[in-house]
Design a protein around this motif. Structure first.
Motif, PDB file in Angstrom:
ATOM      1  N   VAL A 175       0.870  -1.180   0.000  1.00  0.00           N
ATOM      2  CA  VAL A 175       0.000   0.000   0.000  1.00  0.00           C
ATOM      3  C   VAL A 175       0.907   1.230   0.000  1.00  0.00           C
ATOM      4  O   VAL A 175       1.777   1.373   0.868  1.00  0.00           O
ATOM      5  N   TYR A 176       0.750   2.081  -1.015  1.00  0.00           N
ATOM      6  CA  TYR A 176       1.482   3.353  -1.050  1.00  0.00           C
ATOM      7  C   TYR A 176       0.595   4.424  -0.453  1.00  0.00           C
ATOM      8  O   TYR A 176      -0.626   4.386  -0.622  1.00  0.00           O
ATOM      9  N   ARG A 177       1.216   5.368   0.246  1.00  0.00           N
ATOM     10  CA  ARG A 177       0.456   6.527   0.724  1.00  0.00           C
ATOM     11  C   ARG A 177       0.997   7.737  -0.017  1.00  0.00           C
ATOM     12  O   ARG A 177       2.175   8.047   0.078  1.00  0.00           O
ATOM     13  N   SER A 178       0.140   8.346  -0.820  1.00  0.00           N
ATOM     14  CA  SER A 178       0.612   9.571  -1.474  1.00  0.00           C
ATOM     15  C   SER A 178      -0.463  10.651  -1.315  1.00  0.00           C
ATOM     16  O   SER A 178      -1.640  10.412  -1.608  1.00  0.00           O
ATOM     17  N   ARG A 179      -0.042  11.794  -0.839  1.00  0.00           N
ATOM     18  CA  ARG A 179      -0.911  12.955  -0.563  1.00  0.00           C
ATOM     19  C   ARG A 179      -2.169  12.550   0.202  1.00  0.00           C
ATOM     20  O   ARG A 179      -3.290  12.822  -0.218  1.00  0.00           O
TER      21      ARG A 179
ATOM     22  N   ALA B  76      -4.455   6.365   0.063  1.00  0.00           N
ATOM     23  CA  ALA B  76      -3.816   5.044   0.079  1.00  0.00           C
ATOM     24  C   ALA B  76      -4.059   4.358  -1.261  1.00  0.00           C
ATOM     25  O   ALA B  76      -5.187   4.310  -1.741  1.00  0.00           O
ATOM     26  N   VAL B  77      -2.982   3.851  -1.871  1.00  0.00           N
ATOM     27  CA  VAL B  77      -3.104   3.105  -3.134  1.00  0.00           C
ATOM     28  C   VAL B  77      -2.658   1.673  -2.856  1.00  0.00           C
ATOM     29  O   VAL B  77      -1.493   1.441  -2.513  1.00  0.00           O
ATOM     30  N   GLU B  78      -3.606   0.730  -2.958  1.00  0.00           N
ATOM     31  CA  GLU B  78      -3.246  -0.670  -2.729  1.00  0.00           C
ATOM     32  C   GLU B  78      -2.771  -1.258  -4.059  1.00  0.00           C
ATOM     33  O   GLU B  78      -3.573  -1.673  -4.899  1.00  0.00           O
ATOM     34  N   ALA B  79      -1.461  -1.258  -4.259  1.00  0.00           N
ATOM     35  CA  ALA B  79      -0.886  -1.653  -5.553  1.00  0.00           C
ATOM     36  C   ALA B  79      -0.803  -3.166  -5.688  1.00  0.00           C
ATOM     37  O   ALA B  79      -0.934  -3.706  -6.785  1.00  0.00           O
ATOM     38  N   VAL B  80      -0.565  -3.877  -4.559  1.00  0.00           N
ATOM     39  CA  VAL B  80      -0.472  -5.345  -4.573  1.00  0.00           C
ATOM     40  C   VAL B  80      -1.360  -5.852  -3.439  1.00  0.00           C
ATOM     41  O   VAL B  80      -1.208  -5.438  -2.297  1.00  0.00           O
TER      42      VAL B  80
ATOM     43  N   GLY C  91       1.176  -8.359 -17.263  1.00  0.00           N
ATOM     44  CA  GLY C  91      -0.070  -7.650 -16.973  1.00  0.00           C
ATOM     45  C   GLY C  91      -0.016  -6.236 -17.512  1.00  0.00           C
ATOM     46  O   GLY C  91       1.057  -5.747 -17.880  1.00  0.00           O
ATOM     47  N   PRO C  92      -1.152  -5.559 -17.535  1.00  0.00           N
ATOM     48  CA  PRO C  92      -1.190  -4.202 -18.075  1.00  0.00           C
ATOM     49  C   PRO C  92      -0.494  -3.206 -17.155  1.00  0.00           C
ATOM     50  O   PRO C  92      -0.196  -3.512 -15.991  1.00  0.00           O
ATOM     51  N   SER C  93      -0.257  -2.023 -17.668  1.00  0.00           N
ATOM     52  CA  SER C  93       0.393  -0.972 -16.906  1.00  0.00           C
ATOM     53  C   SER C  93      -0.379  -0.684 -15.613  1.00  0.00           C
ATOM     54  O   SER C  93      -1.605  -0.592 -15.633  1.00  0.00           O
ATOM     55  N   GLY C  94       0.351  -0.612 -14.498  1.00  0.00           N
ATOM     56  CA  GLY C  94      -0.282  -0.254 -13.233  1.00  0.00           C
ATOM     57  C   GLY C  94      -0.866  -1.426 -12.462  1.00  0.00           C
ATOM     58  O   GLY C  94      -1.486  -1.227 -11.418  1.00  0.00           O
ATOM     59  N   CYS C  95      -0.629  -2.672 -12.914  1.00  0.00           N
ATOM     60  CA  CYS C  95      -1.263  -3.811 -12.233  1.00  0.00           C
ATOM     61  C   CYS C  95      -0.470  -4.273 -11.012  1.00  0.00           C
ATOM     62  O   CYS C  95      -0.918  -5.145 -10.274  1.00  0.00           O
ATOM     63  N   GLY C  96       0.740  -3.712 -10.799  1.00  0.00           N
ATOM     64  CA  GLY C  96       1.501  -4.052  -9.590  1.00  0.00           C
ATOM     65  C   GLY C  96       2.725  -4.917  -9.830  1.00  0.00           C
ATOM     66  O   GLY C  96       3.334  -5.400  -8.867  1.00  0.00           O
ATOM     67  N   LYS C  97       3.137  -5.094 -11.073  1.00  0.00           N
ATOM     68  CA  LYS C  97       4.282  -5.963 -11.400  1.00  0.00           C
ATOM     69  C   LYS C  97       5.578  -5.415 -10.789  1.00  0.00           C
ATOM     70  O   LYS C  97       6.288  -6.124 -10.090  1.00  0.00           O
ATOM     71  N   THR C  98       5.855  -4.133 -11.088  1.00  0.00           N
ATOM     72  CA  THR C  98       7.125  -3.556 -10.625  1.00  0.00           C
ATOM     73  C   THR C  98       7.150  -3.467  -9.104  1.00  0.00           C
ATOM     74  O   THR C  98       8.182  -3.727  -8.482  1.00  0.00           O
ATOM     75  N   SER C  99       6.022  -3.135  -8.492  1.00  0.00           N
ATOM     76  CA  SER C  99       5.973  -3.072  -7.023  1.00  0.00           C
ATOM     77  C   SER C  99       6.337  -4.437  -6.434  1.00  0.00           C
ATOM     78  O   SER C  99       7.073  -4.520  -5.440  1.00  0.00           O
ATOM     79  N   THR C 100       5.824  -5.505  -7.034  1.00  0.00           N
ATOM     80  CA  THR C 100       6.117  -6.857  -6.549  1.00  0.00           C
ATOM     81  C   THR C 100       7.618  -7.129  -6.645  1.00  0.00           C
ATOM     82  O   THR C 100       8.245  -7.609  -5.686  1.00  0.00           O
TER      83      THR C 100
ATOM     84  N   ASP D 249      13.338  -6.258 -14.868  1.00  0.00           N
ATOM     85  CA  ASP D 249      12.171  -5.378 -15.045  1.00  0.00           C
ATOM     86  C   ASP D 249      12.174  -4.818 -16.460  1.00  0.00           C
ATOM     87  O   ASP D 249      12.955  -3.920 -16.763  1.00  0.00           O
ATOM     88  N   GLU D 250      11.336  -5.369 -17.318  1.00  0.00           N
ATOM     89  CA  GLU D 250      11.258  -4.943 -18.734  1.00  0.00           C
ATOM     90  C   GLU D 250      12.665  -4.810 -19.317  1.00  0.00           C
ATOM     91  O   GLU D 250      13.024  -3.739 -19.844  1.00  0.00           O
ATOM     92  N   PRO D 251      13.491  -5.861 -19.264  1.00  0.00           N
ATOM     93  CA  PRO D 251      14.913  -5.687 -19.591  1.00  0.00           C
ATOM     94  C   PRO D 251      15.183  -5.455 -21.070  1.00  0.00           C
ATOM     95  O   PRO D 251      16.292  -5.128 -21.439  1.00  0.00           O
TER      96      PRO D 251
ATOM     97  N   THR E 199       7.051  -8.019 -17.573  1.00  0.00           N
ATOM     98  CA  THR E 199       6.816  -7.552 -18.933  1.00  0.00           C
ATOM     99  C   THR E 199       5.328  -7.315 -19.161  1.00  0.00           C
ATOM    100  O   THR E 199       4.491  -7.902 -18.485  1.00  0.00           O
ATOM    101  N   HIS E 200       5.018  -6.405 -20.111  1.00  0.00           N
ATOM    102  CA  HIS E 200       3.618  -6.366 -20.519  1.00  0.00           C
ATOM    103  C   HIS E 200       3.483  -6.905 -21.943  1.00  0.00           C
ATOM    104  O   HIS E 200       2.445  -6.768 -22.561  1.00  0.00           O
ATOM    105  N   ASP E 201       4.584  -7.553 -22.409  1.00  0.00           N
ATOM    106  CA  ASP E 201       4.611  -8.111 -23.757  1.00  0.00           C
ATOM    107  C   ASP E 201       4.400  -9.621 -23.651  1.00  0.00           C
ATOM    108  O   ASP E 201       5.279 -10.358 -23.206  1.00  0.00           O
TER     109      ASP E 201
END
Ligand SMILES: Nc1ncnc2c1ncn2[C@@H]1O[C@H](COP(=O)(O)OP(=O)(O)OP(=O)(O)O)[C@@H](O)[C@H]1O
Length: 370
Positions: A12-16, A19-23, A40-49, A162-164, A195-197
């Motif tokens: 969970v990120y806290r910004s301003r 709360a954003v529950e990314a994963v 998965g698509p952009s914003g689905c939580g891959k990089t956070s994981t 990460d998207e190498p 990847t999202h490919d």
């Protein structure tokens, strides 16, 4: 080399003040030496994981194990995890050779061994001619390959990518995929690629975790994702062109169960494997999914196959080795993939056929396959 296990991992990120529950509490068990893609698509939580595994992001709750070690509280440098970034993160004052060598020096690997490992990975990633240049002198694709080399050279227990290959042109990407697969088979390091490919995921990974909106929708190999999609999202996201979907109600026609579209143009018996469990669900709505590659156009109409839909061709598109044929069956629009040598005309009345096992049935509320 090690097994990697995620148990109920949340971020969970806290910004301003928000709360954003990314994963959202994911479980993943990745075997020792396995190559897994997070797709998965952009914003689905891959990089956070990935960043939580690397230790670059705190874990809001849940547990991550490498082998028997719980790594939640460990510094990145204590985790024995190597990561290659989409954004390179190279050291500007160092040459390419020094950048790749850096993690080995930090771990006091003897010079002879360092040279051997750097040369091996440089050869694999075709970096020989640029080993003495600085990052500022390199193209984006070259910097990305150096970042990949620096992660690979470490022989860490777990490798995170990460998207190498996102900045490589298609030809180089193809070559890199081959080299990467070969190299990883050789060193058999437990690896996760983000990847999202989907082509990249399918070409490289032993298993793919399809993520959407912070959850893992399905974790399986290519065949499972194609032939037994667990959710509407997976059936839609994996495969090109996407799965055809039709909303139908379960009715009784002459005493037999049938899925019927609202306009009656589609009327199909449920697959045998589901008939017993559907008996008490008469009147309910379902989403039917059929992959375009599993369908065929038959002219004339097949004599006794219950899995066919009469329709009219509205569009024909030749795409290299395939022909994509759009068929309207009442209000439903279906895409059928045929061979390049097949010839069809717009306006033609046809029958679309498919085998019983190609009919996927989903609950419209949960999105899950029956
Ligand atoms: N530092 C942060 N602060 C606040 N929200 C964040 C932060 N990092 C990521 N997010 C949000 O968390 C969600 C997941 O982001 P994440 O980068 O993990 O997704 P992703 O699947 O890797 O996307 P992409 O493919 O675009 O990189 C997104 O909604 C994103 O906006």
């Amino acid at each position: 080399m090690a097994e990697l296990r995620l148990e109920q991992v949340r971020k969970v990120y806290r910004s301003r003040g928000r709360a954003v529950e990314a994963v959202k509490g994911i479980d993943l068990a990745i075997q020792d030496g396995e190559f897994v893609a997070l797709l998965g698509p952009s914003g689905c939580g891959k990089t956070s994981t990935l960043r939580m595994i690397a230790g670059l992001e705190t874990i809001t709750s849940g547990r991550i194990y490498i082998g028997d070690r719980l790594i939640n509280g460990l510094e990145p440098s204590q985790r024995d995890v190597a990561m290659a970034f989409e954004s390179y993160a190279l050291y500007p004052p160092l040459t390419v050779r020094e950048n790749i060598e850096f993690p080995l020096k930090a771990r006091r690997v003897p010079p002879d061994e360092r040279r051997r490992r750097v040369e091996r990975v440089a050869e694999m990633l075709q970096l020989g001619p640029i080993l003495d240049l600085k990052p500022a002198q390199l193209s984006g694709g070259e910097q990305q390959r150096v970042s990949l080399a620096r992660a690979l050279v470490r022989n860490a227990s777990v490798l995170l990518l990460d998207e190498p290959m996102s900045h490589l042109d298609p030809r180089l990407r193809f070559q890199m995929r081959l080299h990467l697969k070969e190299l990883l088979q050789e060193i058999s390091t437990t690896t996760i690629i983000v990847t999202h490919d989907q082509l990249e995921a399918i070409a490289l990974a032993d298993r793919i975790a399809v993520m959407n909106n912070g959850v893992v929708e399905q974790f399986g190999d290519r065949n499972e994702l194609y032939n037994r999609p667990a959710t509407i999202f997976v059936a839609d996201f994996v495969g090109e062109p996407p799965t055809n979907f039709v909303r139908c109600a379960l009715t009784s026609v002459n005493g037999e169960l049938a899925f019927r579209s609202q306009d009656g143009a589609i009327c199909l018996p449920p697959p045998h494997r589901l008939r017993a469990s559907l008996r008490d669900r008469l009147g309910q709505e379902f989403v039917l999914g059929i992959r375009p590659q599993d369908m065929a156009i038959a002219t004339p109409k097949p004599a006794c196959d219950p899995y066919h839909l009469p329709g009219r061709i509205t569009f024909v598109e030749w795409i290299g080795e395939e022909t994509h044929v759009t068929v309207e069956a009442g209000q439903a629009t279906l895409i059928v993939v045929m061979g390049a040598e097949d010839y069809f005309e717009e306006g033609q009345q046809v029958d679309v056929t498919f085998p019983e096992e190609a009919l996927h049935v989903f609950d419209p509320e949960s999105g899950r396959a029956l």
